[in-house]
Structures are given as C-alpha cells and as structure tokens.
Design an enzyme around this catalytic site. Structure first.
Site, PDB file in Angstrom:
ATOM      1  N   THR A 155     -21.160   3.658   9.086  1.00 20.91           N
ATOM      2  CA  THR A 155     -20.710   2.278   9.001  1.00 20.91           C
ATOM      3  C   THR A 155     -20.874   1.634  10.381  1.00 20.91           C
ATOM      4  O   THR A 155     -21.371   2.259  11.312  1.00 20.91           O
ATOM      5  CB  THR A 155     -19.259   2.224   8.499  1.00 20.91           C
ATOM      6  OG1 THR A 155     -18.942   0.882   8.139  1.00 20.91           O
ATOM      7  CG2 THR A 155     -18.279   2.751   9.542  1.00 20.91           C
ATOM      8  N   LYS A 174      -7.354   7.689   0.653  1.00 23.77           N
ATOM      9  CA  LYS A 174      -6.430   7.151   1.663  1.00 23.77           C
ATOM     10  C   LYS A 174      -5.523   6.073   1.087  1.00 23.77           C
ATOM     11  O   LYS A 174      -4.388   5.916   1.531  1.00 23.77           O
ATOM     12  CB  LYS A 174      -7.234   6.593   2.848  1.00 23.77           C
ATOM     13  CG  LYS A 174      -8.024   7.633   3.615  1.00 23.77           C
ATOM     14  CD  LYS A 174      -8.703   7.043   4.845  1.00 23.77           C
ATOM     15  CE  LYS A 174      -9.734   5.996   4.492  1.00 23.77           C
ATOM     16  NZ  LYS A 174     -10.863   6.533   3.691  1.00 23.77           N
ATOM     17  N   GLN A 182     -13.366   3.834   5.316  1.00 29.04           N
ATOM     18  CA  GLN A 182     -14.378   4.883   5.455  1.00 29.04           C
ATOM     19  C   GLN A 182     -13.768   6.188   6.018  1.00 29.04           C
ATOM     20  O   GLN A 182     -12.604   6.453   5.782  1.00 29.04           O
ATOM     21  CB  GLN A 182     -15.552   4.392   6.319  1.00 29.04           C
ATOM     22  CG  GLN A 182     -16.410   3.332   5.652  1.00 29.04           C
ATOM     23  CD  GLN A 182     -16.001   1.908   5.971  1.00 29.04           C
ATOM     24  OE1 GLN A 182     -15.396   1.629   6.999  1.00 29.04           O
ATOM     25  NE2 GLN A 182     -16.321   0.984   5.091  1.00 29.04           N
ATOM     26  N   ALA A 228     -14.903   2.556  -5.788  1.00 29.85           N
ATOM     27  CA  ALA A 228     -13.891   1.602  -6.246  1.00 29.85           C
ATOM     28  C   ALA A 228     -14.402   0.176  -6.190  1.00 29.85           C
ATOM     29  O   ALA A 228     -14.011  -0.662  -7.004  1.00 29.85           O
ATOM     30  CB  ALA A 228     -12.636   1.739  -5.388  1.00 29.85           C
ATOM     31  N   ASP A 253      -6.155  18.994  -7.996  1.00 31.95           N
ATOM     32  CA  ASP A 253      -6.213  19.266  -9.429  1.00 31.95           C
ATOM     33  C   ASP A 253      -7.629  19.254  -9.993  1.00 31.95           C
ATOM     34  O   ASP A 253      -7.883  19.827 -11.062  1.00 31.95           O
ATOM     35  CB  ASP A 253      -5.342  18.257 -10.187  1.00 31.95           C
ATOM     36  CG  ASP A 253      -5.756  16.821  -9.906  1.00 31.95           C
ATOM     37  OD1 ASP A 253      -5.638  16.386  -8.741  1.00 31.95           O
ATOM     38  OD2 ASP A 253      -6.200  16.125 -10.836  1.00 31.95           O
ATOM     39  N   ASP A 311     -13.610   7.682   1.037  1.00 32.92           N
ATOM     40  CA  ASP A 311     -13.278   7.910  -0.377  1.00 32.92           C
ATOM     41  C   ASP A 311     -12.388   9.139  -0.569  1.00 32.92           C
ATOM     42  O   ASP A 311     -12.387   9.753  -1.633  1.00 32.92           O
ATOM     43  CB  ASP A 311     -14.550   8.065  -1.233  1.00 32.92           C
ATOM     44  CG  ASP A 311     -15.515   6.919  -1.077  1.00 32.92           C
ATOM     45  OD1 ASP A 311     -15.070   5.764  -1.207  1.00 32.92           O
ATOM     46  OD2 ASP A 311     -16.707   7.164  -0.810  1.00 32.92           O
ATOM     47  N   ARG A 334     -20.713   2.799  -7.655  1.00 31.49           N
ATOM     48  CA  ARG A 334     -21.791   3.765  -7.456  1.00 31.49           C
ATOM     49  C   ARG A 334     -21.281   5.196  -7.625  1.00 31.49           C
ATOM     50  O   ARG A 334     -20.207   5.537  -7.132  1.00 31.49           O
ATOM     51  CB  ARG A 334     -22.384   3.631  -6.046  1.00 31.49           C
ATOM     52  CG  ARG A 334     -23.191   2.374  -5.822  1.00 31.49           C
ATOM     53  CD  ARG A 334     -23.921   2.410  -4.484  1.00 31.49           C
ATOM     54  NE  ARG A 334     -23.004   2.374  -3.356  1.00 31.49           N
ATOM     55  CZ  ARG A 334     -23.403   2.384  -2.078  1.00 31.49           C
ATOM     56  NH1 ARG A 334     -24.688   2.448  -1.796  1.00 31.49           N
ATOM     57  NH2 ARG A 334     -22.512   2.330  -1.101  1.00 31.49           N
ATOM     58  N   GLY A 373     -12.980   0.268  -0.496  1.00 35.05           N
ATOM     59  CA  GLY A 373     -11.911  -0.034  -1.433  1.00 35.05           C
ATOM     60  C   GLY A 373     -10.884   1.070  -1.512  1.00 35.05           C
ATOM     61  O   GLY A 373     -11.222   2.244  -1.411  1.00 35.05           O
ATOM     62  N   HIS A 374      -9.629   0.688  -1.661  1.00 42.48           N
ATOM     63  CA  HIS A 374      -8.547   1.635  -1.892  1.00 42.48           C
ATOM     64  C   HIS A 374      -8.030   1.434  -3.311  1.00 42.48           C
ATOM     65  O   HIS A 374      -7.660   0.319  -3.682  1.00 42.48           O
ATOM     66  CB  HIS A 374      -7.407   1.426  -0.898  1.00 42.48           C
ATOM     67  CG  HIS A 374      -7.734   1.898   0.483  1.00 42.48           C
ATOM     68  ND1 HIS A 374      -6.965   1.578   1.582  1.00 42.48           N
ATOM     69  CD2 HIS A 374      -8.726   2.677   0.938  1.00 42.48           C
ATOM     70  CE1 HIS A 374      -7.484   2.143   2.663  1.00 42.48           C
ATOM     71  NE2 HIS A 374      -8.549   2.806   2.290  1.00 42.48           N
TER      72      HIS A 374
END
Length: 443
Positions: free
Chosen positions: A239, A16, A224, A299, A333, A13, A303, A40-41
């Site tokens: 994983t 990437k 991951q 994503a 930021d 997360d 969660r 997810g990306h």
C-alpha cells in the site's frame, strides 16, 4: 491511561475490525491512523453486519469517540456515504466523530490517474482498488496535496485546486493522452462536502493530547497489514502508507513514548489480496475450502482472497518491526475440520536457510517454505469464550505459534460476533483489558 496500537501482522484482512470493536469497550477514543477507503472492516453486532471503510469500528460502541487521523486519505463522498449509512442504522455519528484538519483529500482525478497507471503496467500491475489512494499519497509526499483544512476557506480552496489541476492536466496529457479536469464542477462539489464536514474537522493531535492529560485511553487502528507497509512490506506490492505501528505516531501525532502496547492481529492461516509474493500460498481444493469456510472475499471489493498456510517467518518479522507485545489470533474455527495443519517455520533460498525477510520481491520466486505439520483437533471451536473449552490440540497449535513467533497469544477470535472471543487469562493483555463487556447494540 493506556494508548494501544492494533496492527495487522500479515497482509491485511486479519479481522482487525472485529478485534477493534471488541477491544473498544475498554477505551475512550478509537483512532484510525492511515489508509483510505480501499480497506474495509467488517463487524457483526447482534446479527447486524457493518462494513466500515474510513470510520473506526469503535463508532459502533455507544459513547465512544472515533477519530480519523492526518495519516488517512479521505474521499469526502465515501466518508459522507458511510456516515449516512451508520446514522440510518441507528449509530450516532454527530458529536462522536473527529476528522484531522491535516488529512489529505482524494479527488476524482486521483482515481482516473490510478486506473491509467495500472493499465500501463500490464502484467506487472500492483492490483490496486483504483480508488485513488496511491496517487493521493503521491501528491502528499510531493507537497502538492490539498487537505481538509483547505476546505474551510472556500476562496483559498478554489485557487489551490485550480493551480493543482493545471499540473494534473499537463501530466495526464503527457502520460496518458487525456485530461478531463473540470475544476468548476469539482470546486462546487467539494464546497458542498465542506459544509457538511466542517463540524467534524479539528486538530486531532491536540484532541488526543488533551485526552491523555485527562486520563483517557486511546485505541489506535490501522488499515492493511505489516507486509503491505510501504517501507517494510513486499515492495512494490504494497500500500502507499505506513501500516506498521510507527504509522500511529505519524498518522495521529502521538509521541512514541505514549504507546503502552502493540497488538498484532493474525489469522490462524494466511491470506493476501492482489498481486505480490506469498510464500505459503496454496491452490486448488485446499485453497477453495479455506476460502469458503473463512469467507475470504474482500469486504470492500468482493475480490476472492489468495489463501495459504500460516507463515511464522512473517509473524516473527511483524513482531520485530512493530514491537508486538501480544498476538490476537482470528478465524481459528476455520481450521476445525482439518486432520493435519501445515505451518511454515522458515524459508530456504537456493538451498540455504534465510534468517531475514527478503527485501526484494523477486527473491520470493526462489524461496522455498519449510513446513512442519501440526495435528488438527477436528472439533468445533466456533463461539467458544473460555480458553479451557478449547480442544487440547487447538491449545497445542496456539502454543506452538506463540513459541515460534516469540510473542504471547492474548486474544483468540472464534467467530464474527463480539462475544465469540477468548481473552487468555494468563496473558499480559488480560489486565489491560479487564473491563466490563456488554452486548450493547451498535446504537
């Protein structure tokens, strides 16, 4: 030409997807080497949000080829849904997506077995997404899995699946007291998938080798992060695949000597999803503020992510096991409002400093992070594209991270949009990525 690997330097997360999408402008092929649709990306292109689970985010760059390697486990239904969503949004998939003929297939029973196994663990559960990823990798390592190449011969596929389901039914009855293994329904369903996927299935190792011989460049992306790697992460809270840079070799069939650089992606702080050790985790109002400012929700699953301060012990370890040549820092930021920023520079265990990352997850219960406090810049860095525009204290923070990690920072993300990125001009990464960059839409 170059072959570059992008890895998560934390627990996944790290952003990437945005990083790969930005870098993809300078590469011919973008290849995913491990994981499944549990990762997810999220990529934002001209205000449009794309959530990709299996297809490399390079597909959003017109003319680029996207590759799914043998190290990935595929749920055909999820992949076809993702392909359809991209086509609906004007992204051409046909002729640009290539799927390894050695990628293992996820079946409905994998999901059911995973749910049952997690439930049986009770409070010791890993915190999986229950999408069948782990059980599919178990079948792969147990040499009983079915692969995309098996889809191409309907009669052979039906026989192999029938034999496998006999074994799975016996296992489910013995362990969980139930077994719903309707082979006839699944054979028909997967043969329909096969007809739709057939044009995309190929030998990816050969494809990538021919691309190298033709002088083309490849960007390799994993899912991951390093601390979730099955060998090098916080086992067993990991994983089921090799998320480190070495996974690019095994998952794509790329020789180690072909890799020219490894980019490690890290947030300016740290997050983690699911159970397991997290030495710098914070709770309460500070964690809530980081989570909201950073949009720290999965994503794929939605969660909420656990949040904490940047852990340099983790970054040094990631640099070690991946051979990271440059760091990419994302979500700088998110820290803009803070007057002070704690950074973990090491661990102590039972009063003594730790020189190595603990191998046993249980030891983290007694690990005490050692912090130094860096001054915040309390000025907006959102959307900046020039390193010299950064507040001096932000540059000081980044220099401190690079010095402590022992790796240069070559790229800085200052927002979710493609153009909200800073390429550090003095970095070794800059010449590698010296290509024209446009704001083309993801068509």
């Amino acid at each position: 030409m170059s072959t570059v690997v992008v890895v998560g330097a934390q627990w996944g997360d790290e952003g990437k997807g945005k990083v790969v999408d930005y870098l993809a402008a300078g590469f011919d092929l973008i290849a995913r080497y491990q994981g499944g649709h549990n990762a997810g990306h999220t990529v934002v292109v001209d205000g449009r949000k794309f959530i990709l689970q299996l297809i490399p985010s390079g597909i959003l760059r017109p003319g680029k080829q996207a590759v799914i390697g043998a190290g990935v486990v595929l749920d055909p239904a999820a992949l076809l849904d993702e392909m359809a969503a991209l086509e609906k949004n004007g992204v051409q998939v046909a002729g640009r997506l290539f799927i390894s003929n050695r990628a293992h297939l996820i079946f409905p029973y994998h999901r059911e077995l995973e749910k049952a196994a997690e439930a049986a663990l009770g409070p010791l559960k890993i915190g999986t997404t229950a999408r069948g990823i782990g059980p599919t990798y178990e079948d792969k390592m147990g040499r009983r899995g079915l692969r995309t190449c098996d889809l191409l011969d309907p009669q052979r596929f039906e026989k192999k699946l029938a034999r496998l389901l006999e074994l799975k039914a016996a296992l489910a009855r013995a362990l969980y007291g139930k077994a719903d293994m309707d082979s006839s329904r699944w054979v028909e369903q997967y043969q329909q998938y096969a007809e739709r996927l057939r044009p995309f299935i190929t030998d990816v190792a050969v494809l990538l080798a021919e691309a190298r011989r033709a002088g083309k460049s490849t960007l390799c992306e994993g899912a991951q992060g390093t601390m979730l790697d099955v060998d090098h992460g916080t086992y067993p809270f990991v994983t089921s695949s090799s998320a480190t840079a070495g996974g690019a070799c095994t998952g794509l069939g790329i020789p180690p000597g072909a890799i020219s650089a490894v980019l490690g992606v890290t947030k300016a702080y740290t997050t983690r999803v699911g159970s397991g050790p997290f030495a710098t985790e914070i709770t309460g109002a500070q964690a809530d503020a980081l989570r909201e400012r950073g949009g720290e929700y999965g994503a794929v699953t939605g969660r909420p992510r656990r949040c904490g301060w940047l852990d340099l012990m983790v970054l040094r370890y990631s640099a070690l096991v991946n051979g990271i040549t440059s760091l990419v820092v994302t979500k700088l930021d998110v820290l803009d409002q803070l007057a002070e920023i704690p950074v973990c520079v090491g661990y102590r265990y039972r009063g003594a400093p730790l020189k190595e990352m603990p191998a046993e997850a249980d030891l983290f219960d007694e690990v005490e992070p050692e912090y130094v406090t860096r001054p915040g810049w309390q000025a907006s860095t959102r959307g900046l594209t020039d390193y010299n525009q950064l507040p001096q204290k932000a540059r000081d923070y980044l220099k401190f991270v690079a010095d402590q990690a022992g790796v240069e920072i070559g790229l800085i993300s200052t927002g979710p949009q493609r153009e909200e990125t800073i390429l550090v001009p003095e970095s070794r990464l800059a010449p590698l990525l010296a290509v024209p960059r446009t704001r083309e839409a993801g068509a």
